[in-house]
Design a protein around this motif. Structure first.
Motif, PDB file in Angstrom:
ATOM      1  N   GLU A 193      -5.511   1.523  -5.615  1.00 20.20           N
ATOM      2  CA  GLU A 193      -4.080   1.655  -5.293  1.00 20.20           C
ATOM      3  C   GLU A 193      -3.758   1.098  -3.912  1.00 20.20           C
ATOM      4  O   GLU A 193      -4.476   1.354  -2.948  1.00 20.20           O
ATOM      5  N   MET A 194      -2.645   0.320  -3.837  1.00 22.75           N
ATOM      6  CA  MET A 194      -2.216  -0.246  -2.567  1.00 22.75           C
ATOM      7  C   MET A 194      -1.618   0.848  -1.684  1.00 22.75           C
ATOM      8  O   MET A 194      -0.763   1.598  -2.117  1.00 22.75           O
ATOM      9  N   GLN A 195      -2.123   0.986  -0.475  1.00 22.64           N
ATOM     10  CA  GLN A 195      -1.609   1.996   0.459  1.00 22.64           C
ATOM     11  C   GLN A 195      -0.999   1.298   1.670  1.00 22.64           C
ATOM     12  O   GLN A 195      -1.675   1.027   2.654  1.00 22.64           O
ATOM     13  N   TRP A 255       9.535   0.386  -4.958  1.00 23.92           N
ATOM     14  CA  TRP A 255       8.136   0.238  -4.550  1.00 23.92           C
ATOM     15  C   TRP A 255       7.224   0.142  -5.780  1.00 23.92           C
ATOM     16  O   TRP A 255       6.284  -0.660  -5.815  1.00 23.92           O
ATOM     17  N   GLU A 256       7.512   0.922  -6.804  1.00 22.39           N
ATOM     18  CA  GLU A 256       6.710   0.878  -8.043  1.00 22.39           C
ATOM     19  C   GLU A 256       6.775  -0.528  -8.656  1.00 22.39           C
ATOM     20  O   GLU A 256       5.785  -1.065  -9.146  1.00 22.39           O
ATOM     21  N   LYS A 312       4.628  -2.827  -6.605  1.00 19.26           N
ATOM     22  CA  LYS A 312       3.206  -2.564  -6.890  1.00 19.26           C
ATOM     23  C   LYS A 312       2.810  -3.178  -8.226  1.00 19.26           C
ATOM     24  O   LYS A 312       1.755  -3.796  -8.354  1.00 19.26           O
TER      25      LYS A 312
END
Ligand code: G3P
Ligand code: CA
Length: 239
Positions: free
Chosen positions: A2-4, A218-219, A222
């Motif tokens: 997951e991108m943080q 944001w989703e 992503k």
């Protein structure tokens, strides 16, 4: 994995507090932001002050242009009441005051030079001198829509972190960034999701996105798979 992304509070926690005030910066820390984005302009007597617009009209109880006011005049203004009466008495901070406070924390700091409308002769050197004085080199990234301003920063200090700001989908953004040897662009989601965003990443650019305020957006970013290093948001608590 997951991108943080790193979370920058845009003009401080400006969704819930008057933008670019110390109240908004304190709130950014309380809300768990990793960093703060802020805008700087310069007064007639050469003080670097934190305010988004060239005029004080929108965000204070005064009127007029920062470039024509002294810092003493700027300090008389109320920069909180326009947002809510509970912030009455908030002032326009100087960059010096901000750094004095930031010396006590480890936030990342994105300083946007607002030189795209008023060129503010000498602002780049003054900001760099303050960064040096407060030993903030490792924590700041300087950005601007004015690439000539970024170029002046690089000439004065080739090792300071800089980034080009891109409004909407600018086709020549990558070429202009490469010309200056930039490695980061601050863009809107529309650019990141376009073929120009993909091309920028393929050419080694880090992308930081403004202003992302909704999880849904944001989703979507992503899901596109485009790597994003940071997001700049009015609501750090949401992320
Ligand atoms: O730095 C990102 C973003 O703040 C640029 O636009 O108008 O909010 O300063 P603006
Ligand atoms: Ca800004």
């Amino acid at each position: 994995m997951e991108m943080q992304p790193v979370i920058f509070a845009h003009r401080g926690a400006s969704g819930t507090h008057p933008e670019n005030t110390m109240a908004a910066f304190y709130a950014a820390v309380e809300k768990g932001a990793d960093g703060i984005e802020l805008d700087v302009q310069m007064t007639r007597d050469g003080e670097i002050v934190i305010i988004h617009d060239e005029l004080v009209n929108r965000t204070t109880d005064g009127a007029g242009a920062i470039e024509r006011m002294t810092v003493e005049e700027v300090k008389e203004l109320d920069a909180g009441s326009w947002f809510s009466s509970s912030f009455k008495g908030e002032k326009i901070p100087t960059l010096d005051e901000f750094f004095t406070w930031a010396s006590g924390n480890s936030l990342q700091i994105n300083i946007e030079l607002k030189t795209n409308k008023v060129p503010y002769h000498g602002i780049e050197k003054k900001v760099l001198d303050l960064i040096e004085h407060f030993d903030m080199r490792g924590r700041v990234v300087i950005s601007s829509f004015n690439f000539d301003s970024i170029k002046r920063v690089i000439e004065l200090d080739p090792y300071i972190a800089v980034a080009g700001l891109v409004w909407k989908i600018k086709r020549d953004a990558l070429a202009r960034a490469k010309d200056l040897g930039l490695t980061a662009l601050h863009t809107q989601a529309s650019f990141a999701l376009s073929r120009y965003g993909k091309e920028a990443v393929e050419n080694g650019m880090l992308l930081r996105l403004y202003t992302i305020n909704e999880i849904k957006e944001w989703e979507r970013i992503k899901a596109s798979g485009i790597p994003v290093e940071a997001i700049i948001t009015d609501y750090p608590e949401v992320f």
